[in-house]
Design an enzyme around this catalytic site. Structure first.
Site, PDB file in Angstrom:
ATOM      1  N   GLU A 179       1.914 -23.666 -27.810  1.00 27.37           N
ATOM      2  CA  GLU A 179       3.196 -22.495 -27.338  1.00 27.37           C
ATOM      3  C   GLU A 179       3.910 -22.127 -28.462  1.00 27.37           C
ATOM      4  O   GLU A 179       5.028 -22.617 -28.307  1.00 27.37           O
ATOM      5  CB  GLU A 179       3.595 -23.029 -26.009  1.00 27.37           C
ATOM      6  CG  GLU A 179       2.901 -23.286 -24.940  1.00 27.37           C
ATOM      7  CD  GLU A 179       3.658 -23.631 -23.526  1.00 27.37           C
ATOM      8  OE1 GLU A 179       4.846 -23.752 -23.638  1.00 27.37           O
ATOM      9  OE2 GLU A 179       3.156 -23.818 -22.411  1.00 27.37           O
TER      10      GLU A 179
ATOM     11  N   GLU B  38      -3.116 -25.897 -20.275  1.00 20.48           N
ATOM     12  CA  GLU B  38      -2.325 -26.641 -19.336  1.00 20.48           C
ATOM     13  C   GLU B  38      -2.299 -25.580 -18.122  1.00 20.48           C
ATOM     14  O   GLU B  38      -1.991 -24.480 -18.356  1.00 20.48           O
ATOM     15  CB  GLU B  38      -0.875 -26.594 -20.029  1.00 20.48           C
ATOM     16  CG  GLU B  38      -0.734 -27.782 -20.936  1.00 20.48           C
ATOM     17  CD  GLU B  38       0.921 -27.501 -21.705  1.00 20.48           C
ATOM     18  OE1 GLU B  38       1.753 -27.283 -20.762  1.00 20.48           O
ATOM     19  OE2 GLU B  38       1.057 -27.866 -22.789  1.00 20.48           O
TER      20      GLU B  38
HETATM   21  C1  FCB Z   1       4.885 -26.292 -21.084  1.00 15.47           C
HETATM   22  C2  FCB Z   1       4.882 -27.205 -22.200  1.00 15.47           C
HETATM   23  C3  FCB Z   1       4.632 -28.636 -21.450  1.00 15.47           C
HETATM   24  C4  FCB Z   1       5.461 -28.939 -19.947  1.00 15.47           C
HETATM   25  C5  FCB Z   1       5.116 -27.814 -19.104  1.00 15.47           C
HETATM   26  C6  FCB Z   1       5.689 -27.781 -17.874  1.00 15.47           C
HETATM   27  O1  FCB Z   1       5.389 -24.895 -21.528  1.00 15.47           O
HETATM   28  O2  FCB Z   1       3.847 -26.970 -23.163  1.00 15.47           O
HETATM   29  O3  FCB Z   1       5.065 -29.512 -22.346  1.00 15.47           O
HETATM   30  O4  FCB Z   1       6.658 -28.910 -20.386  1.00 15.47           O
HETATM   31  O5  FCB Z   1       5.336 -26.444 -19.717  1.00 15.47           O
END
Ligand code: FCB
Length: 456
Positions: free
Chosen positions: A167, A359
């Site tokens: 990210e 994620e």
């Molecule tokens: C993302 C992050 C991860 C976590 C989630 C909830 O943006 O990559 O580390 O904090 O959010």
């Protein structure tokens, strides 16, 4: 055989974590401080002044944590390496204790039949590099390339899939412009410089890793939000496009199209982003070729489904409103079609590479009941919807190869401290007891049912 599943053979079902959020042991094993150790100490930076110095104590409990992961039948695990544990000052030889820790961890995954997917950078920049300019300085990207080369040599035999950067939007804009993540600056020019250098770091790392481990599968993970105008009014539509440029396109276009594109340059040109590469400028000759060098997969993190309204006071003249906020403790929404749309958008507009949802997940107000169980029907509802949305994206043509639920354990949620519980495993922090939530059992059964070729 499960013939009715939409997920292809070999689909990677996993869970995800990040080093700083779970490891603790910040002063052990020769680890150097990162920007997060320093940020934590700033007044008001973290909810209730909390710290990740212990976090989930995974550094000491990794073996039983992996045992639990194996018991839950989870076949893939996305984890990150702490740069400052491996290279305490961000340069020079790797720290042997750090290498030994990660070798044991990665080998421990494999010994349990868990395939590790490794991220080289999940936001914990060595503090020494911050003191030399951090991500706004080009030198940091060069250091990252050198770090990646050393990791490829010393750990590259233990995993097949490697993500360079997690990210970049958070590591640049949220960190250098919004002030809500380390190092907590509020300077748009610094943020744009950081964004370009994070992408350059990805390119340099990809090249360095590829040279040493030609078999490795490499890619970058972007946060991709689903964005829609709050109304059909031209001002709201324009605001939506502004946020799309600032949040999504500034990262997707250079990586997958090899150019920042005119719209991105129109927004960030005043801070140094250019269409042409300029000797001595921010975007220098050769940068875009490195950034867009062929990768093997595209990582997509997805959390938010956002309506954008024009607001002269907001970032880029826009205000963000979550669609149908639910009782997630972040006010995010449980609208799985947003993930389907994001996957289809990335595959149709940006890349034909295999996609991994690196994620996706949600935080709820989970608690342990007196009988020691944790009931989280909201998370089960969320996961059932989002995993189905992945199946719909596949059916509509997106080449999705894996899904990593955030997160395995409850953990240190950055500036929100321990107030947000994302895990499918509950952590009682004072005792470090782990309790699989109902969702962990649900995920175990779901994986068994949706692993083609595996009988459940
Ligand atoms: C993302 C992050 C991860 C976590 C989630 C909830 O943006 O990559 O580390 O904090 O959010």
């Amino acid at each position: 055989m499960t013939s009715d599943t939409p997920y292809p053979a070999g689909f990677a079902w996993g869970v995800a974590t990040a080093a700083y959020q779970i490891e603790g042991a910040v002063d052990e094993g020769g680890r150097g401080p990162s920007i997060w150790d320093a940020f934590e100490r700033q007044e008001g930076a973290i909810f209730h002044g909390e710290s990740a110095a212990v976090a989930t104590d995974h550094y000491h409990r990794w073996e039983s944590d992996l045992d639990l992961m194996a018991e839950l039948g989870i076949p893939a695990y996305r984890l990150s390496l702490s740069w400052s544990r491996l290279q305490p000052r961000g340069e020079g030889a790797l720290n042997p204790e750090g290498v030994a820790f990660y070798r044991a961890l990665l080998a421990g995954c494999r010994a349990r039949g868990i395939e590790p997917y490794v991220t080289l950078y999940h936001w914990d920049l060595p503090l020494a590099l911050h003191e030399r300019g951090g991500w706004p300085a080009r030198e940091t990207a060069v250091c990252f390339g050198e770090y990646a080369a050393l990791v490829a040599e010393e750990l590259g035999d233990l995993a097949e899939h490697w993500t360079t950067i997690n990210e970049p939007v958070c590591a640049s804009f949220l960190s250098y412009s919004w002030g809500m993540q380390a190092p907590g600056h509020r300077d748009e020019t610094e943020a744009v410089r950081a964004a370009h250098h994070l992408l350059l770091a990805h390119g340099l790392a990809l090249a360095a890793f590829r040279e040493r481990r030609p078999q490795a599968k490499l890619g970058i993970t972007n946060l991709v939000s689903n964005l829609a105008p709050a109304s059909e009014a031209p001002a709201d539509r324009a605001a939506r496009d502004q946020v799309d440029v600032r949040f999504n396109r500034v990262f997707l276009e250079p990586v997958y199209r090899g150019s920042y594109g005119a719209d991105v340059v129109a927004v960030f040109g005043e801070h140094g982003l250019t269409l042409d590469e300029v000797e001595g400028g921010l975007v220098r000759p050769g940068d875009l070729a490195l950034i867009s060098a062929p990768a093997d997969f595209a990582g997509v993190n997805h959390y938010t489904n956002t309506l954008i309204a024009a607001d002269p006071e907001g970032w880029g003249g826009a205000r963000m409103i979550q669609v149908e906020p639910t009782p997630t403790t972040f006010d995010w929404s449980d609208t799985p079609e947003a993930l389907r749309e994001v996957l289809l958008r990335v595959s149709r507009e940006y890349t034909g590479l295999p996609l991994y949802v690196t994620e996706n997940g949600a935080a709820f107000a989970d608690y342990a009941t007196p009988d020691g169980t944790v009931h989280d029907p909201e998370r089960i509802h969320y996961l059932a919807g989002y995993t189905a949305a992945v199946g719909e994206a596949i059916a509509a043509g997106a080449d999705v190869r894996g899904y990593f639920l955030w997160s395995f354990l409850d953990n240190f949620e950055w500036s929100h401290g321990y107030s947000k519980r994302f895990g499918i495993v509950y952590v009682d922090y004072p005792t470090q007891t782990r309790i699989p939530k109902d969702s962990a059992h649900w995920y175990r059964d779901f994986i068994a049912q949706h692993t083609p070729g595996r009988t459940s």
